[in-house]
Enzyme design. Structure first.
Site, PDB file in Angstrom:
ATOM      1  N   LYS A  53      -5.424  -6.511 -42.978  1.00 20.96           N
ATOM      2  CA  LYS A  53      -4.110  -5.908 -43.281  1.00 20.96           C
ATOM      3  C   LYS A  53      -3.216  -6.934 -43.963  1.00 20.96           C
ATOM      4  O   LYS A  53      -2.546  -6.649 -44.956  1.00 20.96           O
ATOM      5  CB  LYS A  53      -3.450  -5.377 -41.992  1.00 20.96           C
ATOM      6  CG  LYS A  53      -4.111  -4.100 -41.482  1.00 20.96           C
ATOM      7  CD  LYS A  53      -3.679  -3.698 -40.072  1.00 20.96           C
ATOM      8  CE  LYS A  53      -4.475  -2.467 -39.626  1.00 20.96           C
ATOM      9  NZ  LYS A  53      -4.213  -2.006 -38.269  1.00 20.96           N
ATOM     10  N   GLN A  97      -0.977  -3.816 -33.146  1.00 19.92           N
ATOM     11  CA  GLN A  97      -2.409  -3.486 -33.176  1.00 19.92           C
ATOM     12  C   GLN A  97      -2.876  -3.016 -31.795  1.00 19.92           C
ATOM     13  O   GLN A  97      -2.582  -3.660 -30.783  1.00 19.92           O
ATOM     14  CB  GLN A  97      -3.203  -4.721 -33.645  1.00 19.92           C
ATOM     15  CG  GLN A  97      -4.676  -4.470 -33.886  1.00 19.92           C
ATOM     16  CD  GLN A  97      -4.953  -3.518 -35.058  1.00 19.92           C
ATOM     17  OE1 GLN A  97      -4.181  -3.422 -36.003  1.00 19.92           O
ATOM     18  NE2 GLN A  97      -6.058  -2.819 -34.999  1.00 19.92           N
ATOM     19  N   ASP A 120       2.767   3.106 -38.520  1.00 22.52           N
ATOM     20  CA  ASP A 120       1.566   3.746 -37.975  1.00 22.52           C
ATOM     21  C   ASP A 120       1.808   5.235 -37.704  1.00 22.52           C
ATOM     22  O   ASP A 120       0.862   5.984 -37.483  1.00 22.52           O
ATOM     23  CB  ASP A 120       1.207   3.108 -36.617  1.00 22.52           C
ATOM     24  CG  ASP A 120       0.121   2.051 -36.723  1.00 22.52           C
ATOM     25  OD1 ASP A 120      -0.762   2.202 -37.579  1.00 22.52           O
ATOM     26  OD2 ASP A 120       0.158   1.096 -35.924  1.00 22.52           O
TER      27      ASP A 120
END
Ligand code: GUN
Length: 283
Positions: A53, A97, A120
């Site tokens: 990422k 995460q 997200d």
């Protein structure tokens, strides 16, 4: 023989466009979109995702910073970092995460992220917006699936899309996005009876089960499009999806491989969400 849906190639094309859009945004505003990624502990798969990422951000001109926290961190310390990032002007997107270590309450942590920075789309506010079809951010994996279908001109309107898996991250939002594109949607899961009877009705079958080679040829209709969201390791330790590719590929019309299918699109959608967040915040 199915046509292979090439996620790597599609991802490269979409990232080129994002790179141009980031550059235009920076020229017009004098600002650089910024992403903060938070990782707790030393889960090797998570470490790889986070590294990728960070690298992908650099390649399209997005500023990114990685906060690596020890497994021993307590919830208050993690929440304090999120508060700091919520008010940090150079950070437009925040991603924690998952999975988090067991002693940390995932729901509480995700709730703390400013919904405007929730790239997200896991915050209940953004989940709710997806339910009513009015959203800024789309969860990265389902959005990546939709982008692949669009790129290959595979129409969902009026067609039967069957999703195996009901997770908050993939199955449920995937159903909403397909519904928005006028599909008839069925969600199957571990308690579904006569699973193969249902999956065999799918024009587009999405496998998000988390079990290696779970979808066999006798579960797929001739000519179906098969999208494999799984990333598993088989008994030999080799990367494989939820679909038994060798069995299913001869009867499908389109199929995504693993690796190189949905996977590369997920990070691409994160980049897109970060740019969207920056545009909204500097508006
Ligand atoms: N872990 C596995 N997939 C994801 C994802 O899309 N976002 C986050 N934050 N964690 C993940």
């Amino acid at each position: 023989m199915a046509k292979i849906i090439d996620g790597k190639m599609t991802s490269t094309a979409v990232r080129e466009k994002i790179k141009r859009d980031v550059s235009k945004f920076t020229e017009e505003t004098g600002k650089t979109p910024g992403l903060a990624v938070v990782i707790v502990g030393e889960n090797p798969a998570s470490q790889v995702y986070v590294r990728n990422k960070h690298k992908a951000c650099g390649e399209v001109g997005i500023y990114s910073e990685v906060h690596e926290l020890p497994e021993s961190i307590n919830e208050d310390e993690l929440l304090a970092l999120i508060d700091k990032l919520n008010s940090d002007k150079k950070i437009n997107g925040i991603l924690v995460q998952l999975p988090l270590p067991k002693h940390l309450d995932e729901e509480k942590v995700l709730l703390r992220i400013d919904p405007n920075k929730d790239v997200d789309a896991f915050h209940p506010v953004n989940v709710g917006k997806i339910m009513i079809g009015n959203f800024s951010f789309l969860p990265c994996t389902p959005a990546g699936v939709m982008e692949l279908l669009k790129h290959y001109e595979i129409n969902t309107s009026g067609r039967h899309c069957v999703i195996i898996g009901r997770s908050n991250i993939v199955g449920k939002p995937q159903a909403m996005l397909m519904l928005k594109e006028n599909a008839t949607v069925t969600i199957c899961h571990s308690k579904t009876e006569n699973l193969a009877d249902i999956t065999k009705q799918a024009d587009i079958l999405v496998a998000a089960v988390g079990r290696a080679n779970f979808v066999k040829a006798d579960m797929v209709k001739e000519g179906a499009t098969v999208i494999d969201v799984g990333i598993n390791r088989n008994a030999e330790g080799k990367l494989c999806g939820d679909v038994d590719f060798n069995e299913v590929e001869p009867i499908a019309s389109y199929i995504t491989p693993v690796p190189g299918g949905v996977g590369p699109m997920t990070i691409t959608m994160l980049l897109k969400n970060t740019l969207t967040a920056a545009k909204e915040q500097y508006k």
